[in-house]
Design a protein around this motif. Structure first.
Motif, PDB file in Angstrom:
ATOM      1  N   GLY A 136       0.786  -1.229   0.000  1.00 51.63           N
ATOM      2  CA  GLY A 136       0.000   0.000   0.000  1.00 51.63           C
ATOM      3  C   GLY A 136       0.814   1.272   0.000  1.00 51.63           C
ATOM      4  N   TYR A 137       2.137   1.159  -0.090  1.00 55.99           N
ATOM      5  CA  TYR A 137       3.021   2.326  -0.096  1.00 55.99           C
ATOM      6  C   TYR A 137       3.828   2.347  -1.395  1.00 55.99           C
ATOM      7  N   ILE A 138       4.687   3.358  -1.549  1.00 55.83           N
ATOM      8  CA  ILE A 138       5.533   3.441  -2.732  1.00 55.83           C
ATOM      9  C   ILE A 138       6.988   3.292  -2.308  1.00 55.83           C
ATOM     10  N   ALA A 139       7.845   2.978  -3.279  1.00 59.66           N
ATOM     11  CA  ALA A 139       9.252   2.709  -2.966  1.00 59.66           C
ATOM     12  C   ALA A 139      10.146   3.192  -4.097  1.00 59.66           C
ATOM     13  N   LEU A 140      11.371   3.504  -3.741  1.00 62.45           N
ATOM     14  CA  LEU A 140      12.385   3.870  -4.728  1.00 62.45           C
ATOM     15  C   LEU A 140      12.939   2.581  -5.325  1.00 62.45           C
ATOM     16  N   ARG A 141      12.713   2.407  -6.621  1.00 60.74           N
ATOM     17  CA  ARG A 141      13.158   1.182  -7.291  1.00 60.74           C
ATOM     18  C   ARG A 141      14.560   1.334  -7.867  1.00 60.74           C
ATOM     19  N   ASP A 142      14.835   2.472  -8.521  1.00 64.65           N
ATOM     20  CA  ASP A 142      16.102   2.662  -9.226  1.00 64.65           C
ATOM     21  C   ASP A 142      16.573   4.093  -9.007  1.00 64.65           C
ATOM     22  N   ALA A 143      17.419   4.272  -8.001  1.00 65.00           N
ATOM     23  CA  ALA A 143      17.905   5.622  -7.695  1.00 65.00           C
ATOM     24  C   ALA A 143      18.694   6.210  -8.853  1.00 65.00           C
ATOM     25  N   ASN A 179     -15.073   5.665  10.157  1.00 69.19           N
ATOM     26  CA  ASN A 179     -16.156   4.695  10.135  1.00 69.19           C
ATOM     27  C   ASN A 179     -16.364   4.020  11.491  1.00 69.19           C
ATOM     28  N   GLY A 180     -15.655   4.506  12.513  1.00 70.98           N
ATOM     29  CA  GLY A 180     -15.838   3.981  13.858  1.00 70.98           C
ATOM     30  C   GLY A 180     -15.315   2.575  14.062  1.00 70.98           C
ATOM     31  N   GLN A 181     -14.384   2.142  13.186  1.00 68.43           N
ATOM     32  CA  GLN A 181     -13.851   0.779  13.270  1.00 68.43           C
ATOM     33  C   GLN A 181     -12.327   0.825  13.127  1.00 68.43           C
ATOM     34  N   PRO A 182     -11.604   1.284  14.128  1.00 73.40           N
ATOM     35  CA  PRO A 182     -10.146   1.402  14.000  1.00 73.40           C
ATOM     36  C   PRO A 182      -9.457   0.082  13.672  1.00 73.40           C
ATOM     37  N   GLN A 183     -10.087  -1.047  14.017  1.00 76.26           N
ATOM     38  CA  GLN A 183      -9.485  -2.361  13.732  1.00 76.26           C
ATOM     39  C   GLN A 183      -9.498  -2.675  12.245  1.00 76.26           C
ATOM     40  N   TRP A 184     -10.166  -1.880  11.441  1.00 78.20           N
ATOM     41  CA  TRP A 184     -10.203  -2.105  10.003  1.00 78.20           C
ATOM     42  C   TRP A 184      -8.992  -1.537   9.274  1.00 78.20           C
ATOM     43  N   GLU A 185      -8.112  -0.840   9.969  1.00 78.90           N
ATOM     44  CA  GLU A 185      -7.012  -0.142   9.291  1.00 78.90           C
ATOM     45  C   GLU A 185      -6.186  -1.068   8.398  1.00 78.90           C
ATOM     46  N   THR A 186      -5.803  -2.232   8.910  1.00 73.71           N
ATOM     47  CA  THR A 186      -4.988  -3.148   8.118  1.00 73.71           C
ATOM     48  C   THR A 186      -5.738  -3.634   6.883  1.00 73.71           C
ATOM     49  N   GLN A 187      -7.014  -3.941   7.030  1.00 74.62           N
ATOM     50  CA  GLN A 187      -7.801  -4.406   5.892  1.00 74.62           C
ATOM     51  C   GLN A 187      -7.978  -3.306   4.854  1.00 74.62           C
ATOM     52  N   ILE A 188      -8.183  -2.090   5.315  1.00 69.55           N
ATOM     53  CA  ILE A 188      -8.299  -0.964   4.381  1.00 69.55           C
ATOM     54  C   ILE A 188      -6.999  -0.777   3.616  1.00 69.55           C
ATOM     55  N   ARG A 189      -5.870  -0.879   4.308  1.00 69.65           N
ATOM     56  CA  ARG A 189      -4.573  -0.737   3.635  1.00 69.65           C
ATOM     57  C   ARG A 189      -4.393  -1.825   2.578  1.00 69.65           C
ATOM     58  N   ARG A 190      -4.800  -3.048   2.884  1.00 71.24           N
ATOM     59  CA  ARG A 190      -4.666  -4.139   1.909  1.00 71.24           C
ATOM     60  C   ARG A 190      -5.537  -3.893   0.676  1.00 71.24           C
ATOM     61  N   VAL A 191      -6.759  -3.410   0.903  1.00 70.54           N
ATOM     62  CA  VAL A 191      -7.641  -3.119  -0.225  1.00 70.54           C
ATOM     63  C   VAL A 191      -7.034  -2.019  -1.091  1.00 70.54           C
ATOM     64  N   PHE A 192      -6.549  -0.952  -0.460  1.00 63.71           N
ATOM     65  CA  PHE A 192      -5.923   0.128  -1.224  1.00 63.71           C
ATOM     66  C   PHE A 192      -4.696  -0.374  -1.971  1.00 63.71           C
ATOM     67  N   ALA A 193      -3.896  -1.223  -1.331  1.00 64.18           N
ATOM     68  CA  ALA A 193      -2.703  -1.751  -2.001  1.00 64.18           C
ATOM     69  C   ALA A 193      -3.087  -2.450  -3.296  1.00 64.18           C
ATOM     70  N   ASP A 194      -4.114  -3.279  -3.245  1.00 59.62           N
ATOM     71  CA  ASP A 194      -4.561  -3.979  -4.443  1.00 59.62           C
ATOM     72  C   ASP A 194      -5.071  -3.005  -5.499  1.00 59.62           C
ATOM     73  N   ARG A 195      -5.801  -1.988  -5.062  1.00 61.13           N
ATOM     74  CA  ARG A 195      -6.411  -1.068  -6.019  1.00 61.13           C
ATOM     75  C   ARG A 195      -5.387  -0.117  -6.641  1.00 61.13           C
ATOM     76  N   TRP A 196      -4.398   0.340  -5.856  1.00 60.68           N
ATOM     77  CA  TRP A 196      -3.331   1.159  -6.448  1.00 60.68           C
ATOM     78  C   TRP A 196      -2.691   0.389  -7.605  1.00 60.68           C
ATOM     79  N   ILE A 197      -2.387  -0.872  -7.352  1.00 61.65           N
ATOM     80  CA  ILE A 197      -1.714  -1.689  -8.376  1.00 61.65           C
ATOM     81  C   ILE A 197      -2.653  -1.966  -9.541  1.00 61.65           C
TER      82      ILE A 197
END
Length: 208
Positions: free
Chosen positions: A131-138, A171-189
């Motif tokens: 779900g994040y970005i990275a430097l591939r080739d400096a 959304n009142g569900q702090p325990q969803w943070e990891t799941q939200i990050r995973r969904v975003f990771a898939d969608r960014w890609i």
């Protein structure tokens, strides 16, 4: 006979508790739609058309009354009855992404995207499966610009982390943070243009 009634009722209790899930299910389809809205705003015309939303298989339910002591079963059954009626009435909710803080983070990422886009296209930067970005080739970044690009990466990742957390909190569900990050990771890609690079979970890079 009256003493046998609790024993006769126990199988019914076990069947009922095995069929009820008290936890709040993560609305995966709504999360995918919310991620697409954010990506469309951040990337604008660079985002690929959104594919059909995939509904994942439901998670295995967990029993609320698993280890209750016999003395608490009566009270537990009352709670169970309330939960059953609530579960029957519940439908998958929308995921809210309209809070002022979420909009601020989205605006910041949108403003930064024109600075990052040339480096995605050159292969200097890539999208991580986390779900994040990275430097591939400096080496693909001019030496005079490398510190600035690294700062943009750090700021982008900080905003993404805050975005995932804020959506869960809004959304009142702090325990969803990891799941939200995973969904975003898939969608960014999924929504990234052809030719951009993706960092897989095994540490290998691949080009879309």
């Amino acid at each position: 006979m009256s003493r046998l009634l609790p024993l006769l009722a126990m199988p019914l209790v076990l069947v009922a508790t095995a069929c009820v899930t008290i936890n709040v299910y993560f609305p995966a389809a709504a999360a995918q739609q919310a991620a697409d809205r954010v990506i469309d705003e951040v990337w604008g015309g660079r985002a690929r058309p959104a594919p059909a939303v995939r509904e994942p298989a439901p998670e295995e339910p967990t029993s609320f009354l698993h280890d209750l002591d016999d003395r608490l079963r009566f009270a537990g059954l009352q709670v169970l009855g309330f939960a059953m009626s609530s579960a029957q009435a519940q439908e998958e909710p929308d995921l809210q992404v309209d809070s002022p803080e979420i909009q601020r983070l989205t605006d910041a990422m949108e403003a930064r995207f024109p600075l990052l886009a040339p480096h995605y296209e050159s292969g200097a930067l890539g999208l991580g499966s986390d779900g994040y970005i990275a430097l591939r080739d400096a080496a693909a970044v001019p030496l005079s610009s490398r510190n600035q690009v690294r700062a943009w990466i750090a700021n982008e990742n900080a905003d993404r982390a805050s975005l995932y957390r804020e959506i869960a909190m809004a959304n009142g569900q702090p325990q969803w943070e990891t799941q939200i990050r995973r969904v975003f990771a898939d969608r960014w890609i999924e929504r990234a243009p052809a030719g951009w690079w993706v960092l897989e979970t095994n540490g290998a890079w691949r080009q879309k």
